[in-house]
Design a protein around this motif. Structure first.
Motif, PDB file in Angstrom:
ATOM      1  N   PRO A 172      30.647  -9.398  23.193  1.00  0.00           N
ATOM      2  CA  PRO A 172      31.102  -9.450  24.595  1.00  0.00           C
ATOM      3  C   PRO A 172      32.383  -8.668  24.861  1.00  0.00           C
ATOM      4  O   PRO A 172      32.480  -7.981  25.891  1.00  0.00           O
ATOM      5  N   GLU A 173      33.348  -8.737  23.962  1.00  0.00           N
ATOM      6  CA  GLU A 173      34.625  -8.052  24.208  1.00  0.00           C
ATOM      7  C   GLU A 173      34.450  -6.540  24.222  1.00  0.00           C
ATOM      8  O   GLU A 173      34.953  -5.845  25.125  1.00  0.00           O
ATOM      9  N   ASP A 174      33.723  -6.005  23.225  1.00  0.00           N
ATOM     10  CA  ASP A 174      33.500  -4.553  23.193  1.00  0.00           C
ATOM     11  C   ASP A 174      32.582  -4.110  24.332  1.00  0.00           C
ATOM     12  O   ASP A 174      32.740  -3.016  24.886  1.00  0.00           O
ATOM     13  N   ALA A 175      31.620  -4.949  24.686  1.00  0.00           N
ATOM     14  CA  ALA A 175      30.730  -4.607  25.802  1.00  0.00           C
ATOM     15  C   ALA A 175      31.516  -4.542  27.109  1.00  0.00           C
ATOM     16  O   ALA A 175      31.226  -3.705  27.979  1.00  0.00           O
ATOM     17  N   ALA A 176      32.515  -5.402  27.251  1.00  0.00           N
ATOM     18  CA  ALA A 176      33.362  -5.343  28.450  1.00  0.00           C
ATOM     19  C   ALA A 176      34.168  -4.045  28.480  1.00  0.00           C
ATOM     20  O   ALA A 176      34.358  -3.450  29.548  1.00  0.00           O
ATOM     21  N   LYS A 177      34.622  -3.594  27.320  1.00  0.00           N
ATOM     22  CA  LYS A 177      35.320  -2.307  27.252  1.00  0.00           C
ATOM     23  C   LYS A 177      34.365  -1.166  27.601  1.00  0.00           C
ATOM     24  O   LYS A 177      34.745  -0.201  28.282  1.00  0.00           O
ATOM     25  N   ALA A 178      33.122  -1.278  27.138  1.00  0.00           N
ATOM     26  CA  ALA A 178      32.116  -0.270  27.478  1.00  0.00           C
ATOM     27  C   ALA A 178      31.880  -0.227  28.977  1.00  0.00           C
ATOM     28  O   ALA A 178      31.782   0.853  29.582  1.00  0.00           O
ATOM     29  N   ALA A 179      31.804  -1.404  29.591  1.00  0.00           N
ATOM     30  CA  ALA A 179      31.595  -1.465  31.041  1.00  0.00           C
ATOM     31  C   ALA A 179      32.725  -0.777  31.790  1.00  0.00           C
ATOM     32  O   ALA A 179      32.498  -0.097  32.802  1.00  0.00           O
ATOM     33  N   ALA A 180      33.950  -0.942  31.287  1.00  0.00           N
ATOM     34  CA  ALA A 180      35.094  -0.282  31.925  1.00  0.00           C
ATOM     35  C   ALA A 180      34.987   1.231  31.828  1.00  0.00           C
ATOM     36  O   ALA A 180      35.357   1.955  32.769  1.00  0.00           O
ATOM     37  N   LEU A 181      34.475   1.735  30.707  1.00  0.00           N
ATOM     38  CA  LEU A 181      34.295   3.183  30.542  1.00  0.00           C
ATOM     39  C   LEU A 181      33.178   3.706  31.438  1.00  0.00           C
ATOM     40  O   LEU A 181      33.272   4.804  31.998  1.00  0.00           O
ATOM     41  N   LEU A 182      32.123   2.943  31.576  1.00  0.00           N
ATOM     42  CA  LEU A 182      30.929   3.376  32.308  1.00  0.00           C
ATOM     43  C   LEU A 182      31.110   3.332  33.821  1.00  0.00           C
ATOM     44  O   LEU A 182      30.477   4.100  34.548  1.00  0.00           O
ATOM     45  N   LYS A 183      31.929   2.404  34.292  1.00  0.00           N
ATOM     46  CA  LYS A 183      32.204   2.236  35.727  1.00  0.00           C
ATOM     47  C   LYS A 183      30.931   2.003  36.538  1.00  0.00           C
ATOM     48  O   LYS A 183      30.795   2.468  37.677  1.00  0.00           O
ATOM     49  N   ALA A 184      29.984   1.291  35.962  1.00  0.00           N
ATOM     50  CA  ALA A 184      28.732   0.987  36.665  1.00  0.00           C
ATOM     51  C   ALA A 184      28.976  -0.035  37.769  1.00  0.00           C
ATOM     52  O   ALA A 184      29.832  -0.912  37.639  1.00  0.00           O
ATOM     53  N   LYS A 185      28.196   0.067  38.829  1.00  0.00           N
ATOM     54  CA  LYS A 185      28.329  -0.867  39.946  1.00  0.00           C
ATOM     55  C   LYS A 185      27.896  -2.276  39.541  1.00  0.00           C
ATOM     56  O   LYS A 185      28.468  -3.269  39.999  1.00  0.00           O
ATOM     57  N   THR A 186      26.845  -2.352  38.720  1.00  0.00           N
ATOM     58  CA  THR A 186      26.343  -3.634  38.231  1.00  0.00           C
ATOM     59  C   THR A 186      26.152  -3.536  36.719  1.00  0.00           C
ATOM     60  O   THR A 186      25.639  -2.532  36.221  1.00  0.00           O
ATOM     61  N   VAL A 187      26.565  -4.572  36.006  1.00  0.00           N
ATOM     62  CA  VAL A 187      26.428  -4.605  34.552  1.00  0.00           C
ATOM     63  C   VAL A 187      25.681  -5.879  34.163  1.00  0.00           C
ATOM     64  O   VAL A 187      26.070  -6.986  34.552  1.00  0.00           O
ATOM     65  N   VAL A 188      24.595  -5.712  33.394  1.00  0.00           N
ATOM     66  CA  VAL A 188      23.748  -6.829  32.995  1.00  0.00           C
ATOM     67  C   VAL A 188      23.759  -6.960  31.470  1.00  0.00           C
ATOM     68  O   VAL A 188      23.488  -5.975  30.771  1.00  0.00           O
ATOM     69  N   PRO A 189      24.050  -8.142  30.936  1.00  0.00           N
ATOM     70  CA  PRO A 189      23.997  -8.324  29.484  1.00  0.00           C
ATOM     71  C   PRO A 189      22.575  -8.483  28.976  1.00  0.00           C
ATOM     72  O   PRO A 189      21.732  -9.123  29.628  1.00  0.00           O
ATOM     73  N   ILE A 190      22.293  -7.890  27.826  1.00  0.00           N
ATOM     74  CA  ILE A 190      20.992  -8.016  27.167  1.00  0.00           C
ATOM     75  C   ILE A 190      21.221  -8.203  25.667  1.00  0.00           C
ATOM     76  O   ILE A 190      22.351  -8.194  25.200  1.00  0.00           O
TER      77      ILE A 190
END
Length: 225
Positions: A172-190
């Motif tokens: 979760p922590e690294d995925a949150a960092k990835a989300a910050a880099l990606l700047k996607a409007k919506t982020v869904v965990p899988i």
């Protein structure tokens, strides 16, 4: 675009009158709502050759006369298993299909598939950037965090699907960092809670994201982008 989550990393996208199925892991997946015999697809996209992603690709492709999209070695493998239609790609490549464009991007992971008692190399793992109907969806596949994800933000991603299970992928922590880099409007965990080793509370991941960005999708739930 209508996007439905089917457990683990299995995702269906309906766009331009076409159904895409990503990483169809059904047999042995206790979290999915699908069964192989009734699953429909026109195109099947496979991020890499592990059994929980390649999954039931061959059976579903055969019964639907679907085209498999994946890295070239994986497409060669499914062709030998009797899949008549496939489209091999490689990292960095982009191609225009009838439903839109697909760009294959890197993922930091491993790959390999056990067939006839031997481990078979099925090419490098990958992610996909899919553009259709003026929208862009990023399917990360199995990956660690890597800084080049910041480059993907140039695609103006509407929805990103990121693994959070840890142990085999980002947690979760690294995925949150990835989300910050990606700047996607919506982020869904899988890629979580399928097995004990990847048990996570997805809401804790959502809480690490800016308000309104994260969305936990229930199995069988559909969103529109």
């Amino acid at each position: 675009m209508k996007i439905t989550y089917h457990g683990h990393s299995t995702i269906a996208i309906e766009t331009q009158g076409t159904k895409l199925l990503i990483d169809p892991f059904i047999t042995g997946n206790g979290t999915t709502d699908l069964n192989v015999e009734t699953t429909k697809a026109d195109w099947i996209l496979v991020t890499h050759g592990h059994s929980d992603h390649l999954g039931d690709t061959v059976a579903i492709a055969k019964q639907n006369d679907a085209t498999v999209i994946g890295i070239v070695e994986l497409c060669s493998f499914v062709a030998k298993q009797g899949v008549k239609k496939n489209h091999g790609m490689n990292i960095g490549g982009k191609f225009s299909f009838p439903f839109g464009t697909v760009k294959m991007v890197m993922a930091q992971h491993s790959t390999g598939y056990e067939a006839d008692g031997e481990m078979v190399y099925l090419g490098e793992p990958a992610g996909f950037l899919i553009e259709s109907e003026g929208k862009t969806v990023y399917l990360a596949g199995d990956t660690a965090l890597f800084s080049d994800m910041a480059l993907f933000a140039e695609a103006e991603i509407d929805a990103a699907f990121l693994p959070i299970g840890d142990n085999f992928t980002m947690g979760p922590e690294d995925a949150a960092k990835a989300a910050a880099l990606l700047k996607a409007k919506t982020v869904v965990p899988i890629h979580y809670n399928t097995f004990p080793l990847i048990k996570q509370d997805p809401q804790k991941f959502i809480d690490l994201l800016p308000e309104g960005v994260g969305k936990v999708m229930q199995v069988g739930q559909t969103i529109e982008v």
